[in-house]
Write an enzyme that holds these catalytic residues in place. Structure first.
Site, PDB file in Angstrom:
ATOM      1  N   GLU A 131      92.357 -17.883   0.814  1.00 24.91           N
ATOM      2  CA  GLU A 131      92.008 -18.724  -0.135  1.00 24.91           C
ATOM      3  C   GLU A 131      92.047 -18.259  -1.792  1.00 24.91           C
ATOM      4  OE1 GLU A 131      87.961 -20.840  -1.135  1.00 24.91           O
ATOM      5  OE2 GLU A 131      88.479 -20.974   1.128  1.00 24.91           O
ATOM      6  N   ASP A 132      91.732 -17.011  -1.715  1.00 22.43           N
ATOM      7  CA  ASP A 132      91.752 -16.484  -3.208  1.00 22.43           C
ATOM      8  C   ASP A 132      92.425 -15.443  -3.503  1.00 22.43           C
ATOM      9  OD1 ASP A 132      89.348 -18.351  -3.589  1.00 22.43           O
ATOM     10  OD2 ASP A 132      87.960 -16.713  -3.025  1.00 22.43           O
ATOM     11  N   HIS A 181      87.333 -13.273   4.807  1.00 20.48           N
ATOM     12  CA  HIS A 181      87.120 -14.708   4.945  1.00 20.48           C
ATOM     13  C   HIS A 181      87.753 -15.526   3.699  1.00 20.48           C
ATOM     14  CE1 HIS A 181      83.073 -14.202   2.869  1.00 20.48           C
ATOM     15  NE2 HIS A 181      83.500 -15.124   2.238  1.00 20.48           N
ATOM     16  N   ASP A 182      87.887 -14.805   2.627  1.00 22.83           N
ATOM     17  CA  ASP A 182      88.371 -15.318   1.435  1.00 22.83           C
ATOM     18  C   ASP A 182      89.884 -14.856   1.103  1.00 22.83           C
ATOM     19  OD1 ASP A 182      86.361 -17.291   0.788  1.00 22.83           O
ATOM     20  OD2 ASP A 182      85.278 -15.649  -0.419  1.00 22.83           O
TER      21      ASP A 182
END
Length: 196
Positions: free
Chosen positions: A82-83, A78-79
């Site tokens: 984004e990261d 999930h990240d």
């Protein structure tokens, strides 16, 4: 209030998952990819980033009882958009369109170069948009936030109150539709009520 901190490594998670009706090789593929993309990243508390991903996985599996391969892969990934340097296209190429869409729903839009108020406005818009997300994406976000807030006392004291308020404002309404998450967040809200 139950906490989900038993799985610190993929090997620990694998032992428990092997006893459940899950597609273990597919979930392991996501765990390995998440580790590859996140690499040596650490959480603000100094623990390896992968521990957050495994906590969110544990929330879905041991708390909510989820066995869906796509959901379990998405919570582990999930990240990554984004990261890390991974893109939604990278996720789709390795895990298919369903997992990529779930990851995309829970990925905050980039705000590099934005001012503080612009960043706060973008985050609020992102959190409001989750109200339109498919139920599966909401489950991923709810599990992610459980990992983030179950030990709220570990984040910087000056951020605890605002993170509590943000969770009550945006996340609790999402949790209300799911009995397990509604109960968990209700207990959490009382546990940290002093931050109201």
């Amino acid at each position: 209030m139950e906490t989900f901190t038993s799985w610190r490594t993929w090997d620990e998670a694998r032992v428990d998952l092997a006893e459940l009706p899950v597609d273990l090789p597919a979930v392991e593929k996501a765990a390995v990819a998440a580790q590859r993309w996140h690499g040596d990243q650490q959480r603000p508390t100094g623990v390896p980033y992968v521990e957050h991903l495994l906590e969110a996985l544990e929330v879905l599996v041991r708390g909510r009882g989820v066995t869906s391969t796509e959901l379990l892969a998405a919570v582990l990934l999930h990240d990554v958009v984004e990261d890390t340097e991974a893109t939604t296209g990278d996720v789709e190429a390795e895990f298919g369109p369903v997992v990529a869409e779930l990851v995309d729903w829970v990925t905050k839009p980039p705000t590099a170069g934005a001012g503080r108020q612009q960043k706060r406005a973008a985050k609020a818009a992102y959190l409001r948009r989750l109200g339109e997300a498919p139920p599966e994406a909401v489950l991923v976000k709810l599990a992610d936030r459980v990992s983030n807030v179950q030990r709220l006392y570990q984040i910087a004291p000056d951020k605890q109150r605002s993170y509590y308020a943000e969770t009550v404002t945006y996340i609790l309404p999402l949790a209300a539709a799911d009995p397990w998450f509604a109960r968990w967040y209700g207990e959490w809200r009382e546990r940290f009520a002093h931050l109201r």
